[in-house]
Write a protein that holds these residues in place. Sequence first.
Motif, short mmCIF file in Angstrom:
data_model
loop_
_atom_site.label_atom_id
_atom_site.label_comp_id
_atom_site.label_asym_id
_atom_site.label_seq_id
_atom_site.Cartn_x
_atom_site.Cartn_y
_atom_site.Cartn_z
N GLU A 1 37.22 4.65 92.86
CA GLU A 1 36.56 3.68 92.04
C GLU A 1 36.70 2.23 92.19
O GLU A 1 38.06 1.82 92.32
N ARG A 2 35.70 1.50 92.94
CA ARG A 2 35.97 0.18 93.16
C ARG A 2 35.29 -0.70 92.37
O ARG A 2 34.30 -0.41 91.83
N SER A 3 35.73 -2.10 92.19
CA SER A 3 35.25 -2.96 91.42
C SER A 3 35.28 -4.23 92.02
O SER A 3 36.25 -4.66 92.87
N ARG B 1 27.04 0.24 89.47
CA ARG B 1 26.90 -0.37 88.08
C ARG B 1 27.08 -1.79 88.19
O ARG B 1 27.85 -2.35 88.61
N CYS B 2 26.14 -2.61 87.36
CA CYS B 2 26.46 -3.93 87.39
C CYS B 2 26.43 -4.25 86.05
O CYS B 2 25.69 -4.14 85.06
N ASP B 3 27.64 -4.75 85.36
CA ASP B 3 28.00 -4.82 83.90
C ASP B 3 27.77 -3.62 83.03
O ASP B 3 27.26 -3.81 81.85
N GLY C 1 28.71 -14.22 88.22
CA GLY C 1 29.68 -13.53 87.11
C GLY C 1 29.37 -11.86 87.05
O GLY C 1 30.32 -11.38 86.35
N CYS C 2 28.46 -11.51 87.87
CA CYS C 2 28.44 -9.99 87.78
C CYS C 2 29.55 -9.26 87.84
O CYS C 2 30.09 -9.43 88.94
N ARG C 3 29.72 -8.06 87.38
CA ARG C 3 30.80 -7.17 87.62
C ARG C 3 30.23 -5.96 88.14
O ARG C 3 29.49 -5.47 87.78
N LEU C 4 30.48 -5.63 89.56
CA LEU C 4 30.01 -4.60 90.07
C LEU C 4 30.94 -3.36 90.20
O LEU C 4 32.04 -3.60 90.59
#
Length: 343
Positions: free
Chosen positions: A21-23, A61-63, A77-80
């Motif tokens: 799982e990467r972010s 996934r984005c946010d 600021g999107c979290r992927l």
Amino acid sequence: MTRILTVSSTVLSTTSGANEERSVVLDDGASPERLDRALARAFEDLSRARLQALVRDGLVRCDGAVLRDPARKVGAGCRLDLSVPAPLPAEPMGEALPLTVVHEDEDLIVIDKPAGLVVHPAAGHEDGTLVNRLIAHCGASLSGIGGVRRPGIVHRLDKDTSGLLVVAKNDLAHQGLSAQFADHGRNGALERAYLALVWNVPEPRHGTIRANLARSRHNREKIAVVREGEGREAITHYRVEALPGADGVTALLRCRLETGRTHQIRVHLSHRGHPLLGDPVYGGAFKTKAARLAEPARAALSDLGRQALHAAELGFLHPRSGERLRFESPVPEDFSRLLAALG
């Protein structure tokens, strides 16, 4: 250009294996950018085509919202979050190729491996390995403990090292043999000896090399001697068997292992100034020494084309009966020709 603010990675266990799982969090001031491009910038070890496939499979996934369009614009600021499934190893196929069987019973098989034969499938060697030959020879009667890529494999020899190797045909044998190899013969059950043809004559003529080993920091394909307290303990006992050739240029050693680390004999002897003849990895600095050999010996060394190392003796207790088994293998023809040419 999208700027990367934070990248993190964890491995989560799943029923189908281990998913990584990467972010990544994109900088608040980032300009909108295609999703696949932003991912490729953050995760350089994954190809853009691979990332696009993961997006289409719903693994990005984005946010918190699943995105399935690689061309979707993201930024500001999107979290992927990216879930990378573990690759599934292909199951090796049996190949009816030559196999020199020294001993075989219902529990195990002892092989005299030729130089040039890889033991089990790996990157760059997906077929033609010893495992492929064993599958054809033994059918389904190999221990599954080693997994589909290494069924029955208890210990290994380098691709270009010849000699004796034992393989387990069931889990009972695998566990019993593995325990003996884990003990490295300290209780006397396991016996392994190698013949090594090296440059220069060691002094003293017999002794023990104790030097910890670890993966080289400069070349991950090599093993290196490291300081005490680092790496793994490695102990090699050696004895000069013969002095082929003239002027002390070469020596034939018998090496007994008290531990069994990757490339142990090759690294230990090279560290002491006695690399194996023909070793392209640990003996490169001694290539010019071949000029001191007579022409027949230089030709035989060139024909050898590998490190002069042979697993000549293998002894262990049978994992079911407790009977002591011991096997010897004469040096193969290429090694023998080099010895004869050295005189």
